[in-house]
Design an enzyme around this catalytic site. Structure first.
Site, PDB file in Angstrom:
ATOM      1  N   ASP A  31      77.154   0.962 -24.138  1.00 63.16           N
ATOM      2  CA  ASP A  31      76.887   2.290 -23.583  1.00 63.16           C
ATOM      3  C   ASP A  31      77.150   2.240 -22.084  1.00 63.16           C
ATOM      4  O   ASP A  31      76.544   1.427 -21.366  1.00 63.16           O
ATOM      5  CB  ASP A  31      75.437   2.688 -23.868  1.00 63.16           C
ATOM      6  CG  ASP A  31      75.166   4.162 -23.611  1.00 63.16           C
ATOM      7  OD1 ASP A  31      76.104   4.883 -23.232  1.00 63.16           O
ATOM      8  OD2 ASP A  31      74.014   4.581 -23.793  1.00 63.16           O
TER       9      ASP A  31
ATOM     10  N   ASP B 289      81.751   7.515 -23.789  1.00 61.72           N
ATOM     11  CA  ASP B 289      81.067   6.443 -23.067  1.00 61.72           C
ATOM     12  C   ASP B 289      80.267   5.479 -23.936  1.00 61.72           C
ATOM     13  O   ASP B 289      79.478   4.688 -23.409  1.00 61.72           O
ATOM     14  CB  ASP B 289      80.148   7.039 -21.999  1.00 61.72           C
ATOM     15  CG  ASP B 289      79.086   7.960 -22.580  1.00 61.72           C
ATOM     16  OD1 ASP B 289      79.209   8.333 -23.756  1.00 61.72           O
ATOM     17  OD2 ASP B 289      78.133   8.300 -21.856  1.00 61.72           O
ATOM     18  N   GLU B 290      80.460   5.497 -25.233  1.00 58.30           N
ATOM     19  CA  GLU B 290      79.747   4.526 -26.056  1.00 58.30           C
ATOM     20  C   GLU B 290      80.506   4.215 -27.336  1.00 58.30           C
ATOM     21  O   GLU B 290      81.271   5.034 -27.844  1.00 58.30           O
ATOM     22  CB  GLU B 290      78.327   5.002 -26.370  1.00 58.30           C
ATOM     23  CG  GLU B 290      78.235   6.314 -27.105  1.00 58.30           C
ATOM     24  CD  GLU B 290      76.794   6.699 -27.427  1.00 58.30           C
ATOM     25  OE1 GLU B 290      75.980   5.804 -27.747  1.00 58.30           O
ATOM     26  OE2 GLU B 290      76.473   7.894 -27.366  1.00 58.30           O
TER      27      GLU B 290
END
Length: 423
Positions: free
Chosen positions: A42, A135-136
């Site tokens: 993350d 973003d993850e």
């Protein structure tokens, strides 16, 4: 006890407070450190971190990425979070909590470019990468020890260091036996965290509030608490039949999660759930014409994303937000999957007409869900209108690619842009 230094990658068999090689205190220690292979990565406050990296003068300043004063917080840095700012918080509340914050309008083109760099580095380690968002991502590093000359934990620590060195951004890593626990672990020690959950999972989860479980939002929390389930341990102790009777298949899922069990594999091919765009108005809108002017460019944006991603949606979803922040959503399943602004706007305005009865609205959004491969869009014998619209919009895509995004647009879109506010 297996031990790893996250700075020099030294490995040992005894717990230490500092690395015996480089004296770093950034130590990870766990009995199963060398055996676990499912990870969740993350990016730390991703959008805000990108902005801070590009504007060093903001390093020690609270930063909020989001819309105008009537918008909501997209994300914020950790300094702003200390003051109580959170994602999805109305902007006026965020600025009341942190009046000294610098507010920056999102630059999604820049964020997508950084995401591509980071996820490209992840993909170099294993083909089993499942992206959740920009973003993850989940990773399965099973069987990669020979390839990388190190167990997954060391490979992940090296990845974490490489991302920071090459992009100037930081990520947090969670390592566990399954996807659920890996995602929980990645949130335990942010930013720049590296946490591990192994055999102790059930004991670790037991005192946690039920909202930590995936899919348990505010409404489900209220339902669970009303039934006497406030902690994960409460669910773990419950009779599985009771959970199934109350919540069906999801009750069975809650039972498994409460025991730290998650049988889902890391699946790179898992379908994206949907594509959507929305905008918040500077002033409340009531007339259907004004709302349609805001809806039209959103339809174009969603359609272009669908075409560039080579997907089409079987379901159109309209989203509206009231002045007191209540969300209204309306859905319609289509006979033919679409990736055109023509169909999105046609269906969206029909859904909107039932809601635009004089009530003021502060936000509108449009999206597609139940995505399928683009080759299936318009393939039906009765999809002549969709095929015609698709051919026309693909031609416009070519022109825009050559001359710019604003080189050509519809009259409706042009009229909407002439009255566009900051969103």
């Amino acid at each position: 006890m297996k031990t790893l230094c996250r700075d020099c990658f030294w490995q040992g068999d005894e717990p230490v407070r500092r690395c015996p090689t480089c004296a770093s205190p950034r130590i990870v220690a766990h009995e199963e450190l060398g055996a676990l292979s499912i990870a969740h990565m993350d990016c730390d406050a991703f959008y805000a971190s990108v902005e801070k990296r590009d504007r060093p003068e903001l390093r020690d300043v609270p930063v909020i990425v989001g819309g105008g004063k009537r918008g909501v917080v997209t994300t914020c840095c950790y300094i702003a979070r200390i003051s109580g700012v959170r994602s999805a918080m109305p902007m006026f509340k965020a600025l009341k909590a942190c009046p000294e914050a610098v507010v920056i309008k999102p630059d999604f083109a820049k964020y997508r470019a950084e995401s591509k760099r980071i996820l490209g580095m992840v993909a170099d380690l294993t083909p089993l990468v499942q992206n959740l968002s920009l973003d993850e991502a989940w990773m399965d590093l099973s069987g990669t020890e020979r390839l990388h000359g190190a167990p997954p934990a060391v490979t992940l620590a090296r990845l974490q260091a490489s991302i920071e060195a090459e992009t100037g951004l930081t990520v947090s890593i969670g390592l566990a036996v399954n996807k659920f626990l890996a995602k929980v672990a990645s949130d335990l020690d942010k930013p720049r965290g590296f946490s591990v959950i192994g055999h102790e999972a059930q004991a670790f989860l037991a005192p946690k509030p039920v909202r930590i479980l995936p899919g348990v939002g505010p409404a489900m929390v209220a339902s669970l608490e009303k039934a006497g389930f406030r902690t994960v341990g409460d669910l773990a102790r419950a009779d599985v039949k009771v959970l199934a009777e109350k919540w069906g298949a999801y009750g069975l899922r809650l039972h498994d999660l409460s025991h730290g069990r998650d049988a889902r594999a890391v699946n790179p091919n898992e379908a994206r759930k949907g594509i959507s765009c929305e905008t918040t108005f500077n002033d409340d809108l009531t007339s259907i014409d004004a709302l349609e002017d805001k809806l039209a460019p959103l339809c174009e944006r969603v359609a272009r994303q669908a075409r560039s991603g080579e997907v089409a949606g079987r379901v159109v979803t309209l989203k509206l937000r009231t002045t007191d922040f209540k969300i209204v959503t309306r859905r319609r399943t289509l006979p033919v999957a679409t990736q055109t602004a023509h169909t999105l706007f046609k269906v969206g305005r029909e859904l909107l007409a039932k809601e635009a009865t004089g009530r003021p609205w502060r936000l509108i959004g449009i999206g597609i869900a139940d995505l399928v491969d683009a080759e299936l869009a318009g393939a039906d014998f009765f999809a002549a209108e969709e095929r015609k619209a698709l051919a026309s919009e693909r031609s416009l895509d070519v022109i825009r690619a050559k001359f710019g995004a604003d080189a050509v647009t519809s009259g409706r879109i042009l009229r909407a842009r002439n009255t566009r506010d900051d969103d």
